[in-house]
Design an enzyme around this catalytic site. Structure first.
Site, PDB file in Angstrom:
ATOM      1  N   GLU A   1       0.840  -1.198   0.000  1.00 53.19           N
ATOM      2  CA  GLU A   1       0.000   0.000   0.000  1.00 53.19           C
ATOM      3  C   GLU A   1       0.876   1.249   0.000  1.00 53.19           C
ATOM      4  OE1 GLU A   1      -3.606   0.705   2.648  1.00 53.19           O
ATOM      5  OE2 GLU A   1      -2.185   2.164   3.486  1.00 53.19           O
TER       6      GLU A   1
ATOM      7  N   PRO B   1       1.836  11.509  -1.889  1.00 52.43           N
ATOM      8  CA  PRO B   1       2.485  12.590  -1.133  1.00 52.43           C
ATOM      9  C   PRO B   1       1.864  13.943  -1.457  1.00 52.43           C
ATOM     10  CG  PRO B   1       4.090  11.224  -2.309  1.00 52.43           C
ATOM     11  CD  PRO B   1       2.740  10.894  -2.862  1.00 52.43           C
TER      12      PRO B   1
END
Length: 462
Positions: free
Chosen positions: A89, A93
């Site tokens: 996973e 960002p």
């Protein structure tokens, strides 16, 4: 017996290449068929464990220091049966630099570690929509790995959900993790719903099936210790199981659990699922401890119990981040190995792990190496130096080589990873997309000026 979404499911023949499949449920079923046949025809006294196709003596022990005694060199994975799988996973960002680093990391980890799929998380109320789809689309198109797109119904209208599904479809994504999402109030209270037009994950599952039929493979969340909005105690666990069973009946294909640190809690959850008649694949969520403070914060927020033995190991080194990470990946390795060798693993076909990487790669790679799924070469066995020149030549600095750059999957067959896009499944050549791999282009053409007339031309010609 409830077995998830089986209508329209393509059960491929054993000889068909499962790498051409893009729906996660198809890949899982094909692996089960393939490895069931392999186990039935395995020679007696075969000590090869895990998903290995190589000499188990080549597996590096967890320390990889090369200075271990004979007992340590014995294969700890000999009791692990073949056929287990893993996935990663990632979350999008907030900065462009972070996005660039993540895309590079996904490409590297997908190429070297060969996960079954990767998942990309979803922000509350679709706050990360553009970045989530950018990461998911890049992984699907250019990293050539199947993507499980998280989709939560918190704060979203049905029309908006339909738009997101169409965008995912246009990007070649065939897998959705249907979630209720974060609480609209910040923290969950008993009986809370999403706050969107789809109150719960079951409503999202129904909507996806209504709009797209069996095009998407759908996963749903499982909570071994119960969801924060469910009643506490045994009654809450019973309610949670009823909700999970209803989601499977609505059209979900597989279950992905919340992370846990107590193996017995997870195995009890598996037994309760089977008792409830749920025999769909259950993928265990694993989050290696990265720091002591984050462990305490996340487990308190999510209501996750931590064994006292793990807390005792961490207490004395909680200010030493590297030691905490080492204990973290060692504990996760022990859990995964114990689960794979448990009776529940064989009886209920618990064979997959989803690693919540937190966009980091070292701990996950070490776990997979310790379990025999990948090999990590040490400095003495490599021709290259343990450091390499940074790709940004104008900075001229050196960086330490990442662990996944020294890793290689023990089950790779081809020198490249086949595309996960439907329209590229049967291509027999692999194009070089220079515009998407500028660093590779620079490296490959760096010395071209040394040969102005070609490597095999007349060297005396001006």
């Amino acid at each position: 017996v409830l077995s998830g979404r089986r209508k329209g499911l393509s059960r491929r023949s054993l000889g068909e290449d499962r790498r051409t499949m893009v729906r996660i449920i198809d890949k899982i079923i094909a692996r089960r068929e393939e490895y069931a046949w392999e186990r039935d025809h395995q020679p007696p006294n075969d000590d090869v464990g895990g998903d290995q196709r190589h000499d188990p003596s080549k597996i590096e022990p967890p320390g990889w220091d090369g200075d271990c005694d004979e007992a340590q060199q014995q294969d700890p994975n000999k009791d692990i049966k073949p056929g287990w799988y893993y996935s990663f996973e990632f979350f999008p960002p907030k900065t462009e630099a972070g996005l660039d680093n993540l895309l590079t990391r996904i490409d590297r980890m997908s190429r070297r570690l060969d996960p079954l799929f990767v998942s990309v998380t979803w922000g509350a109320c679709g706050s990360t929509l553009s970045r989530t789809l950018a990461v998911a689309s890049h992984a699907q198109r250019f990293a050539c790995v199947d993507v499980l797109l998280h989709l939560s119904c918190t704060g979203l209208s049905r029309e908006r959900i339909a738009q997101v599904l169409n965008m995912a479809k246009s990007s070649g994504i065939r897998n959705i993790l249907a979630l209720r999402g974060d609480s609209p109030h910040g923290t969950w209270k008993e009986g809370d719903v999403s706050g969107g037009e789809c109150d719960r994950a079951i409503d999202l599952v129904k909507l996806i099936r209504q709009l797209h039929g069996d095009y998407f493979s759908i996963g749903v969340a499982g909570h071994p210790e119960g969801h924060a909005s469910s009643p506490k105690g045994d009654s809450g666990r019973d309610v949670e199981m009823q909700h999970l069973k209803a989601k499977m009946l609505a059209g979900a294909d597989f279950v992905m659990t919340q992370f846990f640190y107590d193996m017995d809690v997870f195995l009890d959850f598996v037994r309760r699922c089977k008792k409830a008649g749920i025999d769909s694949p259950i993928i265990a969520g694993v989050m290696p401890v990265q720091s002591y403070s984050s462990l305490i914060k996340m487990t308190e927020f999510c209501g996750i119990s931590v064994p006292q033995s793990l807390l005792d190991r961490l207490e004395g080194v909680k200010d030493d981040d590297e030691e905490v990470k080492t204990i973290g990946w060692e504990h996760a390795t022990e859990m995964c190995r114990a689960i794979l060798t448990s009776a529940e693993s064989e009886d209920f076909q618990v064979e997959g792990f989803h690693f919540y990487t937190l966009n980091l790669e070292r701990s996950t790679t070490r776990i997979l190496a310790a379990l025999g799924a990948v090999e990590v070469l040490d400095g003495s066995s490599r021709a290259s130096s343990s450091t390499m020149l940074d790709q940004n030549q104008d900075q001229g600095r050196q960086r330490k080589e990442s662990i996944s750059e020294r890793a290689t999957s023990t089950r790779r067959v081809l020198p490249w990873k086949p595309s996960a896009m439907d329209r590229r499944l049967k291509e027999d050549v692999r194009p070089i997309n220079w515009s998407n791999r500028p660093r590779s282009y620079v490296q490959r053409t760096d010395d071209w000026d040394d040969y102005p007339n070609g490597r095999w031309g007349d060297s005396t010609s001006p």
